[in-house]
Motif scaffolding. Structure first.
Motif, PDB file in Angstrom:
ATOM      1  N   PHE A   1       6.753 -22.762 -29.624  1.00  0.00           N
ATOM      2  CA  PHE A   1       7.833 -21.777 -29.535  1.00  0.00           C
ATOM      3  C   PHE A   1       8.740 -22.063 -28.344  1.00  0.00           C
ATOM      4  O   PHE A   1       9.970 -22.045 -28.454  1.00  0.00           O
ATOM      5  N   ARG A   2       8.140 -22.337 -27.192  1.00  0.00           N
ATOM      6  CA  ARG A   2       8.947 -22.598 -26.006  1.00  0.00           C
ATOM      7  C   ARG A   2       9.829 -23.827 -26.176  1.00  0.00           C
ATOM      8  O   ARG A   2      10.990 -23.843 -25.732  1.00  0.00           O
TER       9      ARG A   2
ATOM     10  N   GLU B   1       0.784 -22.534 -30.336  1.00  0.00           N
ATOM     11  CA  GLU B   1       1.997 -21.976 -30.945  1.00  0.00           C
ATOM     12  C   GLU B   1       2.988 -21.549 -29.861  1.00  0.00           C
ATOM     13  O   GLU B   1       4.205 -21.664 -30.045  1.00  0.00           O
ATOM     14  N   ARG B   2       2.470 -21.082 -28.743  1.00  0.00           N
ATOM     15  CA  ARG B   2       3.333 -20.722 -27.617  1.00  0.00           C
ATOM     16  C   ARG B   2       4.070 -21.955 -27.092  1.00  0.00           C
ATOM     17  O   ARG B   2       5.268 -21.891 -26.761  1.00  0.00           O
TER      18      ARG B   2
ATOM     19  N   GLN C   1      12.875 -16.823 -23.763  1.00  0.00           N
ATOM     20  CA  GLN C   1      12.329 -15.632 -24.393  1.00  0.00           C
ATOM     21  C   GLN C   1      12.850 -14.407 -23.663  1.00  0.00           C
ATOM     22  O   GLN C   1      12.901 -14.368 -22.434  1.00  0.00           O
TER      23      GLN C   1
ATOM     24  N   GLU D   1      10.981 -24.906 -28.983  1.00  0.00           N
ATOM     25  CA  GLU D   1      12.029 -24.541 -29.936  1.00  0.00           C
ATOM     26  C   GLU D   1      13.144 -23.768 -29.239  1.00  0.00           C
ATOM     27  O   GLU D   1      14.341 -23.988 -29.482  1.00  0.00           O
ATOM     28  N   MET D   2      12.785 -22.859 -28.349  1.00  0.00           N
ATOM     29  CA  MET D   2      13.788 -22.095 -27.614  1.00  0.00           C
ATOM     30  C   MET D   2      14.565 -22.995 -26.646  1.00  0.00           C
ATOM     31  O   MET D   2      15.794 -22.900 -26.531  1.00  0.00           O
TER      32      MET D   2
ATOM     33  N   GLN E   1       1.659 -28.908 -32.359  1.00  0.00           N
ATOM     34  CA  GLN E   1       1.876 -28.695 -33.795  1.00  0.00           C
ATOM     35  C   GLN E   1       0.701 -29.233 -34.606  1.00  0.00           C
ATOM     36  O   GLN E   1       0.197 -28.564 -35.514  1.00  0.00           O
TER      37      GLN E   1
END
Length: 423
Positions: free
Chosen positions: A402-403, A398-399, A413, A405-406, A346
């Motif tokens: 994102f991971r 960002e990947r 995904q 967060e999921m 981040q």
């Protein structure tokens, strides 16, 4: 979560800030103006050597040497959060990181030698690096593959008798142009058929080994960053002994992750120091110049732009300090910094963007002077834009975010919110 300085950290931050402001930054322009004066841009002039040696002696005398050793024996007695504040101050001068022996890529390489090197490696390479007698380079990125996915790294490394033989090319090898660069740490492919994250290894290669050829210095928006440089290098049948391997074959990714995490925090905090410098230049210019009957800060929303810069710099600093604190917690509890990776990513995405915007605002207030050699802003902008690629481009980080967060929601995904696969 405590993001404040410890008493020891505050003491060192104040000392570093004073030395940067009073002793180092005033010599930045003179040092860079000397580059190439001997006819060779890749060597130090006598005056450059005098400047560096004199400043380093002051840093040593003041106990401001090797401050990066936050979690290693014999360190300065601070944590990663403390060091983040110090790195921000170092970011306000081009010379400061090296003056304190805290410059990339040497800090990362020293950490690798300290954590993973053999006794011989530590004696031959770590000791002189920590003394500031030599410099080093980290060879990872390659011209023929998408190096943002490090599993693509293709420089070949094969065992022949009792030697490793390396063949291939690397570029953006920061520090390899420095006349004092004595050693390379190389990420190389040792098992093309192995599991994806066990195909690569790290090898220690003396910079004067036969078969190493510097092809050119890479330019960053037209700047070659001499005499430090980012070199394009070719290895042709470069032979090193079997014990030049760090840890063991297949451990390259493991070592790289241990190396890159702290470095990303250091980059971010130095970038915030650059943003603070750009903001100071913007305010001085806007307050001191008149146009249309008033000062520039009173025109065209410039006051709001300055306020927005302050808000965003402070927010980016807090995000980076949080990542540093998570690293400290992970180090203390498990010794594995992977759990801090989303927070580090981040910061790595946000900080360069914020610093670039602040620098761009400062350039706009300076007009033509802002893109010229008249100020540091053009060089700052080029460095900060490059930082969006260094140690992983935005999309890779960002990947990671994102991971995480999921995962926090128990999702993968390609699934719908019920958990069923969409494919």
């Amino acid at each position: 979560m405590d993001l404040s300085l410890t008493p020891r950290g505050r003491e060192l931050r104040n000392a570093v800030a004073a030395m940067v402001s009073d002793d180092i930054a005033p010599l930045d322009a003179e040092f860079h103006a000397e580059t190439g004066a001997t006819g060779n841009r890749w060597e130090h002039t006598p005056r450059q050597a005098e400047i560096l040696d004199g400043l380093k002696a002051k840093a040593r005398d003041r106990g401001l040497w090797n401050l990066w050793r936050t979690h290693l024996p014999g360190g300065p007695g601070i944590n990663t959060v403390d060091y983040a504040y110090l790195a921000e101050e170092m970011g306000k001068s081009w010379l400061a990181p090296e003056v304190f022996n805290c410059n990339a890529p040497d800090t990362g390489n020293m950490e690798v030698f300290a954590r993973y090197g053999t006794e011989d490696m530590q004696s031959r390479w770590l000791a002189p690096l920590m003394d500031g007698h030599i410099r080093s380079a980290y060879l990872m990125t390659e011209p023929e593959v998408a190096s943002s996915d490090a599993s693509n790294i293709a420089l070949d490394c094969r065992m022949d008798g009792n030697h490793w033989v390396l063949n291939g090319q690397k570029w953006w090898s920061t520090g390899a142009g420095d006349p004092r660069c004595a050693v390379h740490i190389v990420l190389a492919l040792t098992d093309a058929e192995g599991p994806r994250h066990q195909r690569h290894s790290m090898v220690v290669v003396p910079a004067d080994t036969p078969g190493i050829e510097i092809l050119r210095g890479m330019q960053v928006f037209g700047e070659d960053d001499a005499p430090h440089g980012h070199m394009h290098i070719r290895y042709t049948d470069v032979r090193v002994p079997a014990d030049a391997m760090l840890l063991s074959p297949g451990k390259g990714f493991e070592i790289a992750q241990g190396r890159l995490g702290p470095g990303r925090i250091h980059h971010c905090m130095r970038a915030l120091g650059m943003a603070e410098k750009a903001l100071s230049l913007a305010i001085a210019r806007g307050h001191g110049r008149q146009a249309f009957g008033t000062d520039l800060l009173s025109l065209g929303g410039n006051a709001e732009r300055v306020a927005d810069a302050r808000i965003r710099i402070d927010a980016a600093r807090l995000l980076t300090l949080r990542a540093a604190a998570e690293m400290d917690t992970a180090e203390a509890e498990t010794g594995d910094m992977k759990r801090a990776a989303p927070a580090i990513s981040q910061a790595k995405v946000m900080v360069p963007r914020v610093a670039l915007d602040v620098c761009d605002m400062a350039i706009q207030l300076h007009g033509g002077a802002g893109v010229s050699q008249e100020t540091e802003l053009a060089r700052l902008w080029g460095h900060l834009r490059t930082l969006r690629l260094v140690d992983g481009p935005d999309a890779v980080h960002e990947r990671t975010v994102f991971r995480a967060e999921m995962k926090a929601r128990g999702l993968r995904q390609g699934q719908d919110p019920s958990g069923r696969s969409r494919t």
